[in-house]
Design an enzyme around this catalytic site. Structure first.
Site, PDB file in Angstrom:
ATOM      1  N   ASP A  51      10.859 -11.538  -4.290  1.00  0.00           N
ATOM      2  CA  ASP A  51      10.276 -10.194  -4.310  1.00  0.00           C
ATOM      3  C   ASP A  51       8.898 -10.236  -3.663  1.00  0.00           C
ATOM      4  OD1 ASP A  51       9.499  -7.610  -4.819  1.00  0.00           O
ATOM      5  OD2 ASP A  51       9.486  -7.799  -7.003  1.00  0.00           O
TER       6      ASP A  51
ATOM      7  N   ARG B 106       0.993  -2.914  12.070  1.00  0.00           N
ATOM      8  CA  ARG B 106       0.204  -3.786  11.192  1.00  0.00           C
ATOM      9  C   ARG B 106      -0.298  -3.059   9.943  1.00  0.00           C
ATOM     10  NH1 ARG B 106      -0.407  -8.474  13.788  1.00  0.00           N
ATOM     11  NH2 ARG B 106      -1.953  -9.233  12.290  1.00  0.00           N
TER      12      ARG B 106
ATOM     13  N   CYS C 144       7.792  -1.389  -2.104  1.00  0.00           N
ATOM     14  CA  CYS C 144       8.903  -2.333  -2.271  1.00  0.00           C
ATOM     15  C   CYS C 144      10.048  -2.110  -1.296  1.00  0.00           C
ATOM     16  CB  CYS C 144       9.407  -2.315  -3.710  1.00  0.00           C
ATOM     17  SG  CYS C 144      10.252  -0.790  -4.228  1.00  0.00           S
TER      18      CYS C 144
ATOM     19  N   GLU D 111       0.843  -1.207   0.000  1.00  0.00           N
ATOM     20  CA  GLU D 111       0.000   0.000   0.000  1.00  0.00           C
ATOM     21  C   GLU D 111       0.867   1.241   0.000  1.00  0.00           C
ATOM     22  OE1 GLU D 111      -0.206   2.079   2.872  1.00  0.00           O
ATOM     23  OE2 GLU D 111      -0.126   0.807   4.650  1.00  0.00           O
TER      24      GLU D 111
ATOM     25  N   HIS E 193      12.771   0.013  -8.367  1.00  0.00           N
ATOM     26  CA  HIS E 193      12.188  -1.118  -7.665  1.00  0.00           C
ATOM     27  C   HIS E 193      13.270  -1.934  -6.962  1.00  0.00           C
ATOM     28  CE1 HIS E 193       9.434  -4.253  -6.585  1.00  0.00           C
ATOM     29  NE2 HIS E 193      10.112  -5.166  -7.268  1.00  0.00           N
TER      30      HIS E 193
END
Length: 284
Positions: free
Chosen positions: A127, A68, A73, A43, A112
């Site tokens: 990943d 939580r 990435c 998110e 990334h």
């Protein structure tokens, strides 16, 4: 290199509902990947709300484990790398150029983060931080000669890269064939290398993550994704189911339900305030 201490490792394993594996082997690696993807969502809410994103292990652990939440990435793969090192795996951070939904010929930066992981004396690509389709088990290096018919991801060699490193493409099977997710080489990255990339991704007005809500989570071999109000479920065979959400309340309910995303009241209120414009732009 950063690794979780005993207490934090146990808290991470509790977060993903996984017992401590008896050995750092391939089977345990695949199980850990699947559990991480199932329990910690991808998110970009902090980026969307123009809040700073810290990618040091203390900040990442606090956000993804203690509070939580989810992340993108740099957060996901930083956390997994620290956990895997604590479990006895060798881990080398890598960088990739995203090609998902990017036309050929359009250049992209190395924005990334992914991981090279050594298990049972073999190298694998791992990943857990790609917001779209994400492999739910490790892929061996060198790539297999033929793709596993039951697994919708593969690595393919690309043209030779600069120096001693060769390029590889991560691909996903779609309804009409294989689609490229990103391209990378095996040059090791240092933790400091990700700071500028994270700053760009989190703050640059052209960053994809500044322009809309992006959330994802895996359930078995299916991948759930939400882009603003567009909710989709991608099956292992490439099939896609879509649903359109039209109200902020529906989006927040989906985040709490299917995505298991625990938002504090202030975060939910701030997100609710920006959702109408995002949902309207999606209808344009």
């Amino acid at each position: 290199m950063t690794r979780l201490d005993h207490a934090r490792l146990q808290a991470y394993l509790d977060r993903i509902g996984h017992a401590r594996p008896p050995a750092p082997d391939r089977a345990a690696l695949d199980s850990l990947i699947a559990a991480h993807l199932a329990w910690i969502p991808f998110e970009n809410i902090d980026v969307l709300l123009q809040r700073p994103v810290r990618i040091g292990i203390d900040a990442v652990f606090d956000k993804l484990v203690a509070r939580r939440r989810g992340g993108y990435c740099f957060e996901h793969n930083t956390l997994l790398a620290a956990a895997l090192r604590a479990l006895g795996y060798g881990v080398t951070p890598l960088a990739a150029r995203v090609r998902w939904h990017v036309p050929d010929g359009v250049p992209t930066m190395q924005s990334h983060m992914l991981l090279r992981v050594e298990a049972a004396h073999l190298s694998h690509i791992v990943d857990v931080g790609f917001g779209g389709p994400t492999p739910y088990r490790a892929l061996p290096l060198p790539p297999a000669a033929e793709a596993d018919a039951a697994f919708p991801y593969r690595l393919t060699p690309a043209e030779a890269g600069d120096g001693a490193f060769h390029l590889y493409d991560m691909e996903v099977r779609g309804a009409d064939g294989w689609l490229r997710l990103y391209r990378f080489d095996l040059s090791p990255q240092q933790e400091i290398d990700y700071e500028a990339r994270n700053w760009y991704t989190a703050t640059h007005p052209d960053s994809f993550f500044r322009k809309g809500l992006a959330v994802a989570r895996s359930q078995g071999d299916a991948r759930l994704t939400l882009l603003n109000g567009d909710f989709s479920v991608r099956a292992a065979d490439g099939g896609l189911q879509r649903e359109r959400l039209d109200t902020p309340g529906a989006v927040l309910a989906l985040l709490a339900g299917r995505f298991g995303l625990a938002l504090e009241p202030a975060d939910a209120q701030a997100l609710e305030a920006v959702l109408p414009a995002l949902l309207e732009s999606g209808r344009a």
